[in-house]
Design a protein around this motif. Structure first.
Motif, PDB file in Angstrom:
ATOM      1  N   ALA A   1       0.840  -1.189   0.000  1.00 51.28           N
ATOM      2  CA  ALA A   1       0.000   0.000   0.000  1.00 51.28           C
ATOM      3  C   ALA A   1       0.874   1.237   0.000  1.00 51.28           C
ATOM      4  O   ALA A   1       1.979   1.227   0.547  1.00 51.28           O
ATOM      5  CB  ALA A   1      -0.901   0.006   1.234  1.00 51.28           C
TER       6      ALA A   1
ATOM      7  N   ILE B   1      -3.467   5.426   0.582  1.00 55.86           N
ATOM      8  CA  ILE B   1      -3.672   6.181  -0.653  1.00 55.86           C
ATOM      9  C   ILE B   1      -4.028   5.236  -1.800  1.00 55.86           C
ATOM     10  O   ILE B   1      -4.887   5.543  -2.630  1.00 55.86           O
ATOM     11  CB  ILE B   1      -2.416   6.998  -1.002  1.00 55.86           C
ATOM     12  N   SER B   2      -3.345   4.093  -1.869  1.00 60.20           N
ATOM     13  CA  SER B   2      -3.629   3.100  -2.907  1.00 60.20           C
ATOM     14  C   SER B   2      -3.141   1.735  -2.443  1.00 60.20           C
ATOM     15  O   SER B   2      -2.319   1.631  -1.542  1.00 60.20           O
ATOM     16  CB  SER B   2      -2.981   3.489  -4.236  1.00 60.20           C
TER      17      SER B   2
ATOM     18  N   HIS C   1      -1.828  -2.303  -3.757  1.00 60.36           N
ATOM     19  CA  HIS C   1      -1.187  -2.984  -4.881  1.00 60.36           C
ATOM     20  C   HIS C   1      -0.800  -4.408  -4.501  1.00 60.36           C
ATOM     21  O   HIS C   1      -0.470  -4.688  -3.355  1.00 60.36           O
ATOM     22  CB  HIS C   1       0.064  -2.205  -5.311  1.00 60.36           C
TER      23      HIS C   1
ATOM     24  N   SER D   1       3.380  -0.908  -6.700  1.00 66.72           N
ATOM     25  CA  SER D   1       3.401   0.206  -5.756  1.00 66.72           C
ATOM     26  C   SER D   1       4.490   1.219  -6.124  1.00 66.72           C
ATOM     27  O   SER D   1       4.292   2.421  -5.956  1.00 66.72           O
ATOM     28  CB  SER D   1       3.572  -0.294  -4.325  1.00 66.72           C
TER      29      SER D   1
ATOM     30  N   ALA E   1       3.009   3.332  -8.844  1.00 65.16           N
ATOM     31  CA  ALA E   1       2.017   4.254  -8.289  1.00 65.16           C
ATOM     32  C   ALA E   1       2.693   5.422  -7.570  1.00 65.16           C
ATOM     33  O   ALA E   1       2.220   6.561  -7.643  1.00 65.16           O
ATOM     34  CB  ALA E   1       1.089   3.511  -7.335  1.00 65.16           C
TER      35      ALA E   1
ATOM     36  N   ARG F   1       2.263   9.332  -8.464  1.00 65.62           N
ATOM     37  CA  ARG F   1       1.895  10.337  -7.455  1.00 65.62           C
ATOM     38  C   ARG F   1       2.907  11.476  -7.448  1.00 65.62           C
ATOM     39  O   ARG F   1       2.539  12.652  -7.376  1.00 65.62           O
ATOM     40  CB  ARG F   1       1.809   9.689  -6.076  1.00 65.62           C
TER      41      ARG F   1
ATOM     42  N   THR G   1       4.699  10.287   1.197  1.00 67.90           N
ATOM     43  CA  THR G   1       4.111   9.012   0.805  1.00 67.90           C
ATOM     44  C   THR G   1       5.166   7.932   0.944  1.00 67.90           C
ATOM     45  O   THR G   1       6.323   8.165   0.628  1.00 67.90           O
ATOM     46  CB  THR G   1       3.642   9.073  -0.674  1.00 67.90           C
TER      47      THR G   1
ATOM     48  N   VAL H   1      -8.491   1.780  -0.320  1.00 66.89           N
ATOM     49  CA  VAL H   1      -8.199   3.221  -0.364  1.00 66.89           C
ATOM     50  C   VAL H   1      -9.042   3.923   0.707  1.00 66.89           C
ATOM     51  O   VAL H   1     -10.217   3.601   0.901  1.00 66.89           O
ATOM     52  CB  VAL H   1      -8.486   3.776  -1.771  1.00 66.89           C
TER      53      VAL H   1
END
Length: 87
Positions: A3, A19-20, A22, A28, A31, A35, A48, A59
């Motif tokens: 994540a 936030i997301s 994976h 990740s 991502a 970001r 992050t 999320v």
């Protein structure tokens, strides 16, 4: 699962927003780059980080610091990540 979490490095804040999510470290990493590009900042300015958790998350869920680790237990940790940059 991997994540991306919002982490402003405030040690008093033990809850981190997801936030997301994976399935792989590679996903990740991609991502995190997206970001970074979206925010127009360097990675270290995005507040992050990528973490591994056994907990099923989505999320906007919140993870507490005891519910995640930086590296999956079976991952090979890169040499540069084993030692702190500070004295």
């Amino acid at each position: 699962m991997y994540a991306l979490i919002y982490d402003d490095h405030n040690l008093d804040q033990i809850k981190k927003k997801v936030i997301s999510v994976h399935g792989t470290r590679d996903g990740s990493d991609k991502a995190l780059i997206q970001r970074q590009n979206k925010l127009g900042r360097k990675v270290y300015e995005c507040n992050t980080r990528i973490v591994w958790t056994d907990k099923a998350v989505a999320v906007d869920d919140v993870l507490e610091t005891g519910e995640f680790v930086t590296w999956h237990p079976d991952e090979d940790i890169p040499e540069g990540e084993l030692n702190s940059d500070s004295d």
